[in-house]
Write an enzyme that holds these catalytic residues in place. Structure first.
Site, PDB file in Angstrom:
ATOM      1  N   SER A 129       0.833  -1.206   0.000  1.00  0.00           N
ATOM      2  CA  SER A 129       0.000   0.000   0.000  1.00  0.00           C
ATOM      3  C   SER A 129       0.860   1.246   0.000  1.00  0.00           C
ATOM      4  O   SER A 129       1.933   1.272   0.584  1.00  0.00           O
ATOM      5  CB  SER A 129      -0.907   0.036   1.222  1.00  0.00           C
ATOM      6  OG  SER A 129      -1.611   1.266   1.242  1.00  0.00           O
ATOM      7  N   LYS A 184      -3.939  -6.759   3.927  1.00  0.00           N
ATOM      8  CA  LYS A 184      -4.044  -5.636   2.983  1.00  0.00           C
ATOM      9  C   LYS A 184      -5.508  -5.324   2.685  1.00  0.00           C
ATOM     10  O   LYS A 184      -5.906  -4.157   2.570  1.00  0.00           O
ATOM     11  CB  LYS A 184      -3.290  -5.971   1.688  1.00  0.00           C
ATOM     12  CG  LYS A 184      -3.502  -4.990   0.545  1.00  0.00           C
ATOM     13  CD  LYS A 184      -2.937  -3.627   0.877  1.00  0.00           C
ATOM     14  CE  LYS A 184      -3.076  -2.544  -0.162  1.00  0.00           C
ATOM     15  NZ  LYS A 184      -3.659  -2.713  -1.411  1.00  0.00           N
ATOM     16  N   HIS A 187      -6.846  -3.442   5.558  1.00  0.00           N
ATOM     17  CA  HIS A 187      -6.309  -2.084   5.432  1.00  0.00           C
ATOM     18  C   HIS A 187      -7.171  -1.271   4.473  1.00  0.00           C
ATOM     19  O   HIS A 187      -7.570  -0.142   4.762  1.00  0.00           O
ATOM     20  CB  HIS A 187      -4.856  -2.137   4.931  1.00  0.00           C
ATOM     21  CG  HIS A 187      -4.355  -0.824   4.386  1.00  0.00           C
ATOM     22  ND1 HIS A 187      -4.720  -0.363   3.130  1.00  0.00           N
ATOM     23  CD2 HIS A 187      -3.560   0.136   4.908  1.00  0.00           C
ATOM     24  CE1 HIS A 187      -4.163   0.817   2.925  1.00  0.00           C
ATOM     25  NE2 HIS A 187      -3.447   1.134   3.991  1.00  0.00           N
ATOM     26  N   ASN A 188      -7.470  -1.834   3.333  1.00  0.00           N
ATOM     27  CA  ASN A 188      -8.257  -1.090   2.350  1.00  0.00           C
ATOM     28  C   ASN A 188      -9.685  -0.837   2.834  1.00  0.00           C
ATOM     29  O   ASN A 188     -10.241   0.234   2.588  1.00  0.00           O
ATOM     30  CB  ASN A 188      -8.301  -1.838   1.016  1.00  0.00           C
ATOM     31  CG  ASN A 188      -7.008  -1.689   0.239  1.00  0.00           C
ATOM     32  OD1 ASN A 188      -5.946  -1.491   0.823  1.00  0.00           O
ATOM     33  ND2 ASN A 188      -7.072  -1.790  -1.072  1.00  0.00           N
ATOM     34  N   GLU A 191      -9.531   1.921   5.097  1.00  0.00           N
ATOM     35  CA  GLU A 191      -9.317   3.137   4.286  1.00  0.00           C
ATOM     36  C   GLU A 191     -10.672   3.688   3.793  1.00  0.00           C
ATOM     37  O   GLU A 191     -10.906   4.901   3.847  1.00  0.00           O
ATOM     38  CB  GLU A 191      -8.409   2.760   3.115  1.00  0.00           C
ATOM     39  CG  GLU A 191      -8.101   3.862   2.142  1.00  0.00           C
ATOM     40  CD  GLU A 191      -7.248   3.312   0.987  1.00  0.00           C
ATOM     41  OE1 GLU A 191      -6.280   2.564   1.233  1.00  0.00           O
ATOM     42  OE2 GLU A 191      -7.566   3.625  -0.171  1.00  0.00           O
TER      43      GLU A 191
END
Ligand code: 2AM
Length: 487
Positions: A129, A184, A187-188, A191
């Protein structure tokens, strides 16, 4: 003679920047791209003057790599990854390493780890990222897959990763199989949530308080120096302060229809599979979906009218100190979102047999990636206090933070409802917060309803869990039950 330390296939933006980053750190990188023109342009353009080795066939590419070969794939997620792996496999030897750095689904990474493992190849699926800038100067890197591959690539991946203030790299082994890409994905998802809680603050300030764009920019600038210190708050301040050629705020001429590439959706789908709440991210994904219904919204605005007919009947006030209240609503919602994200990681670790280090994961996100924020240090500290913390909401730092933010958070949600300004992330976070700390919820009634119409049975207050009862609610039902399965 093989002379490259690592090879990279796929010279789109992320691939090119990672190659240049590796080159900066002294690694010799061989590159290949399906469309040769892209390789040529890269070598004569951004990579001119570097040690990067261009190749024009997969065979030539593989021949340049020093064993055990390390091949990083930066091709489009999905079929392309399998297609490139198929081309590579006959050319690789036992012990060679394939690293997929694209945005692959974690289940694909788990599958590839075992498929390549059967062939004696070591697979790593790694989340990366940070976008273009991160890839060039230091992204957050979240590798998972075959643990035996990690010592071979640790040096290079940690060298190119972002670093926290004390020099610790934002890259560490996450776990086996799909653990890296799962992290990940979360994480997104987070986000999406971070962007939505910021967007709601913008909506309240502009639509509710009538603030100008320079005023809003300066509020976000100030917030970025406090508890909300983060990349997304900083770029929001930049964006709100940006003007076009006419001197108008650039953001005002951008169509309010949000796009998405799917990782937020994947996060929510996984949360549904695992039976864990990811309500704020779900609202963030749906907020984008609703925004994209532009034509319907325009028609509905005409038919139904916008906002509330009156000022909400005194339900809430946009008064003095309201900007501070918005700050608190944003901060509290963000805490709930991260608490949910880490709960989901814990649920996934149990389901998939990963041994995740949550405090370290927070540090992987501390720099380099889109959700980078000072706040992640508080999360690491919470997991240092208690490694198996079931939820961040149970840690004393976050408990105190929520108690302090709660009055403003409630005022904001009440006022927004009164005014007809949608705040799905703030309000769903508050609903979760209220539900999570409720000793009693109305689920007893839901269980009774299920038992009434479907003989689904229920457990009783004061009796051991796992003991199921059925009531003949109408006096005409039998004693047959439908079992107590869980979806
Ligand atoms: P291209 O330049 O030849 O299109 C992002 O799309 C990257 O993935 C690009 O480098 C692209 O190569 C590569 N890519 C996409 N599909 C591919 C495939 N089936 N095989 C090899 N590379 C692929």
């Amino acid at each position: 003679m093989p002379s490259a330390d690592i090879g990279l296939i796929g010279l789109a933006v992320m691939g090119q920047n990672l190659v240049l980053n590796m080159d900066d750190h002294g690694y010799t990188v061989a590159v290949f791209n399906r469309t040769t023109a892209r390789t040529t342009e890269f070598l004569s353009g951004p990579a001119s003057g570097t040690k990067v080795i261009g190749t024009r066939s997969v065979e030539e590419f593989v021949a340049k790599l020093r064993p055990p070969r390390k091949v990083m794939l930066m091709v489009k997620a999905g079929r392309a990854v399998d297609a490139v792996i198929e081309q590579l496999v006959p050319l690789l030897d036992e012990g060679d390493i394939v690293i997929d750095g694209g945005n692959s689904h974690f289940e694909d990474s788990a599958r590839r780890t075992s498929e390549l493992g059967e062939l004696g190849l070591l697979f790593i699926g790694t989340g990366i990222s940070g976008g273009e800038e991160g890839a060039r100067h230091g992204p957050s890197i979240m590798p998972g897959g075959e643990p035996a591959a990690w010592p071979e690539v640790q040096g290079i991946l940690q060298a190119i990763a972002a670093k926290v203030a004390d020099g610790t790299p934002c890259c560490d082994w996450v776990g086996a199989g799909g653990a890296g890409h799962y992290t990940k994905m979360v994480h997104n998802g987070i986000e999406y949530g971070d962007m939505q809680v910021i967007a709601e603050a913008y909506h309240l300030m502009s639509g509710g308080l009538g603030m100008t764009h320079p005023e809003m920019a300066s509020v976000f600038r100030r917030w970025g120096e406090g508890l909300l210190d983060s990349y997304l708050i900083d770029i929001t301040a930049d964006i709100l302060g940006h003007v076009d050629e006419q001197g108008e705020p650039t953001v005002c001429s951008i169509l309010d229809a949000a796009g998405q590439k799917g990782t937020g959706k994947w996060t929510v789908i996984s949360s549904l599979h695992l039976g864990y709440p990811m309500t704020l991210v779900a609202e963030a994904v749906y907020a984008r979906v609703v925004s994209a219904l532009v034509d319907q919204r325009l028609e509905a605005a005409g038919v139904l009218g916008q906002g509330a007919p009156t000022d909400g009947g005194g339900a809430g006030r946009f008064g003095d100190g309201f900007v501070d209240d918005i700050h608190d609503a944003l901060y509290a919602s963000k805490i709930v979102s991260y608490a949910q994200g880490f709960m989901l990681l814990e649920a996934a670790a149990t389901e998939y047999g990963w041994d995740l280090d949550y405090g370290r994961i927070a540090q992987l996100w501390r720099e380099g990636c889109i959700i980078r924020a000072a706040f992640l240090d508080d999360i690491t500290a919470a997991f240092e206090r208690r490694a198996d913390l079931p939820s961040l909401l149970l840690d004393r730092f976050f408990t105190d933070a929520l108690r302090k933010a709660e009055p403003g958070w409630r005022r904001v949600v009440a006022a927004a409802v009164g005014r007809g300004i949608p705040v799905p992330a703030y309000s769903s976070a508050l609903a979760f917060y209220d539900a999570y700390r409720s000793e009693r919820l109305p689920a007893n009634l839901v269980q009774a309803q299920r038992d009434y119409f479907g003989a689904h049975t229920y457990e009783r207050v004061g009796r051991p869990r796992g003991e199921f009862f059925h009531t003949d609610w109408t006096g005409t039902g039998g004693s047959a039950t439908s079992g107590s399965y869980q979806a």
